[in-house]
Design an enzyme around this catalytic site. Structure first.
Site, PDB file in Angstrom:
ATOM      1  N   HIS A   1      36.362  42.413  41.821  1.00 38.10           N
ATOM      2  CA  HIS A   1      37.500  43.249  42.201  1.00 38.10           C
ATOM      3  C   HIS A   1      37.442  43.622  43.684  1.00 38.10           C
ATOM      4  O   HIS A   1      37.056  44.725  44.050  1.00 38.10           O
ATOM      5  CB  HIS A   1      37.534  44.503  41.316  1.00 38.10           C
ATOM      6  CG  HIS A   1      38.083  44.232  39.958  1.00 38.10           C
ATOM      7  ND1 HIS A   1      37.842  45.038  38.872  1.00 38.10           N
ATOM      8  CD2 HIS A   1      38.875  43.229  39.499  1.00 38.10           C
ATOM      9  CE1 HIS A   1      38.466  44.536  37.806  1.00 38.10           C
ATOM     10  NE2 HIS A   1      39.087  43.442  38.173  1.00 38.10           N
TER      11      HIS A   1
ATOM     12  N   HIS B   1      33.242  39.768  35.327  1.00 37.89           N
ATOM     13  CA  HIS B   1      33.428  40.832  34.338  1.00 37.89           C
ATOM     14  C   HIS B   1      33.220  40.357  32.898  1.00 37.89           C
ATOM     15  O   HIS B   1      33.125  41.176  31.993  1.00 37.89           O
ATOM     16  CB  HIS B   1      34.846  41.415  34.475  1.00 37.89           C
ATOM     17  CG  HIS B   1      35.168  41.840  35.864  1.00 37.89           C
ATOM     18  ND1 HIS B   1      35.931  41.068  36.727  1.00 37.89           N
ATOM     19  CD2 HIS B   1      34.802  42.930  36.570  1.00 37.89           C
ATOM     20  CE1 HIS B   1      36.019  41.680  37.899  1.00 37.89           C
ATOM     21  NE2 HIS B   1      35.351  42.808  37.829  1.00 37.89           N
TER      22      HIS B   1
ATOM     23  N   GLU C   1      36.155  43.899  31.777  1.00 40.42           N
ATOM     24  CA  GLU C   1      34.826  43.911  31.148  1.00 40.42           C
ATOM     25  C   GLU C   1      34.910  44.426  29.711  1.00 40.42           C
ATOM     26  O   GLU C   1      34.266  43.886  28.803  1.00 40.42           O
ATOM     27  CB  GLU C   1      33.845  44.765  31.965  1.00 40.42           C
ATOM     28  CG  GLU C   1      32.429  44.651  31.404  1.00 40.42           C
ATOM     29  CD  GLU C   1      31.446  45.617  32.020  1.00 40.42           C
ATOM     30  OE1 GLU C   1      30.552  46.088  31.276  1.00 40.42           O
ATOM     31  OE2 GLU C   1      31.556  45.920  33.220  1.00 40.42           O
TER      32      GLU C   1
ATOM     33  N   THR D   1      29.413  48.446  31.871  1.00 40.37           N
ATOM     34  CA  THR D   1      28.261  48.594  32.784  1.00 40.37           C
ATOM     35  C   THR D   1      28.575  49.405  34.041  1.00 40.37           C
ATOM     36  O   THR D   1      27.669  49.768  34.778  1.00 40.37           O
ATOM     37  CB  THR D   1      27.757  47.203  33.246  1.00 40.37           C
ATOM     38  OG1 THR D   1      28.809  46.545  33.974  1.00 40.37           O
ATOM     39  CG2 THR D   1      27.326  46.347  32.076  1.00 40.37           C
TER      40      THR D   1
ATOM     41  N   CYS E   1      24.634  49.424  34.527  1.00 37.46           N
ATOM     42  CA  CYS E   1      23.734  48.541  35.264  1.00 37.46           C
ATOM     43  C   CYS E   1      23.009  49.287  36.386  1.00 37.46           C
ATOM     44  O   CYS E   1      23.451  50.338  36.841  1.00 37.46           O
ATOM     45  CB  CYS E   1      24.497  47.327  35.781  1.00 37.46           C
ATOM     46  SG  CYS E   1      25.335  47.583  37.345  1.00 37.46           S
TER      47      CYS E   1
ATOM     48  N   SER F   1      36.291  49.554  38.966  1.00 42.57           N
ATOM     49  CA  SER F   1      35.830  50.704  38.173  1.00 42.57           C
ATOM     50  C   SER F   1      34.665  51.414  38.844  1.00 42.57           C
ATOM     51  O   SER F   1      34.661  52.636  38.988  1.00 42.57           O
ATOM     52  CB  SER F   1      35.416  50.222  36.770  1.00 42.57           C
ATOM     53  OG  SER F   1      34.813  51.270  36.050  1.00 42.57           O
TER      54      SER F   1
END
Length: 316
Positions: A46, A79, A131, A170, A200, A229
């Site tokens: 993104h 994603h 995702e 994540t 993550c 995000s």
């Protein structure tokens, strides 16, 4: 005219993570191996600057596999994608490369493992985010229930409260997710969570750096895309950590200088899909207007690297 003094706090870690780095490398190596055009389903990461750069090299970005011809390679974004997508590509005998971040793939494997053990899945994530769509699409439709807030937990209708597990997107806010997990555990004491949290390392590290930096700053800018995000979460984390003016900018041209009048300190960080060149562009814009003293706010060091798929390491 003398430039006003400004302390510029620079968060570390910031910007590209290993999954993003790998995904971009996959597109570049695919173009080297097969030549242009190479098709990419959904934005590879993104960030408009990154996507435009790859488009200039010969990548064609599409939203659906049906927009791709059979005879050109296609790459799936970092994603992740629902299982139906590689299945459809295989049915059409397409050459495809999966650039899903290995940490997202780990969540996919986790969801499948829980489902195989007879557990119903609850996913903590944002509706419609690629995702979330990809993770929920690892299992048959309706087998994964989505919750976005602690309030959603109160309303979710499960098959059997004793046979539940949860996974998370994540790139969420660590603190928000902790609240939702607490609500799930309170309502469903038997629910099983991941061995290690799904959020993550890069998301966590960038949020920790912002928490350390925000209280020192009059204002904070997050370099990132409006559909990213993890970048939007950094803005929220900054506001919560004590910097009331925390804003997302795609690049230096987006800075609202009028709102920054009178500041003596600024914090700068970047989402995991923002390249360093855009961060430097923002830093240079402040250098042109202020007498800048730079300070690094480092809370972790990252040395993670993910290998690209074998198909790209083999000669054409």
């Amino acid at each position: 005219m003398t430039k006003p003094p400004l302390t510029l706090y620079l968060a570390a870690p910031r910007g590209f993570c290993a999954g993003v780095d790998r995904a971009i490398k996959i597109v570049e190596m695919a173009l080297e191996k097969w030549g242009a055009p190479v098709y990419v389903r959904h934005e590879i990461v993104h960030n408009k600057f990154v996507v435009d750069g790859l488009r200039d090299k010969g990548a064609v970005f599409v939203e659906e596999l049906s927009d791709c011809p059979d005879d050109r390679p296609v790459i799936f974004s970092a994603h992740g994608v629902p299982k139906s997508v590689p299945n459809a590509a295989a049915a059409r005998n397409m050459v495809f490369v999966d650039a899903t971040c290995p940490l997202v793939s780990k969540v996919h494997i986790e969801a499948q493992r829980h489902a195989d053990a007879g557990l119903q899945m609850i996913m903590i994530g944002h509706a419609g985010h690629p995702e979330t769509v990809g993770t929920m699409g690892q299992l048959p439709e309706g087998d994964v229930l989505l919750v976005e807030t602690p309030q959603d937990v109160a309303k979710v209708a499960v098959r059997d409260a004793s046979k539940l597990a949860y996974v998370t997107q994540t790139t969420l806010s660590v603190d928000d997710t902790a609240e939702i997990v607490a609500a799930l555990q309170s309502r469903f004491p038997a629910i099983i969570g991941p061995h290690k949290e799904d959020i993550c390392y890069a998301t966590t590290n960038r949020q920790e750096a912002v928490k350390a930096m925000a209280p020192k700053c009059d204002a904070m800018l997050v370099v990132g895309a409006p559909n990213s995000s993890n970048s939007k979460r950094l803005v929220e984390v900054g506001t919560r950590a004590g910097c009331s003016y925390s804003q997302l900018v795609q690049r230096a041209a987006d800075i609202d200088w009028r709102s920054l009048e009178g500041i003596s300190s600024i914090g700068i960080t970047a989402g995991a899909s923002a390249p360093e060149v855009l961060i430097n562009e923002v830093i240079d814009a402040f250098g042109a207007r202020y007498n800048v003293t730079r300070e690094l706010v480092e809370t972790a060091q990252e040395n993670v690297e993910f290998k690209v798929p074998r198909v790209l390491r083999q000669p054409a």
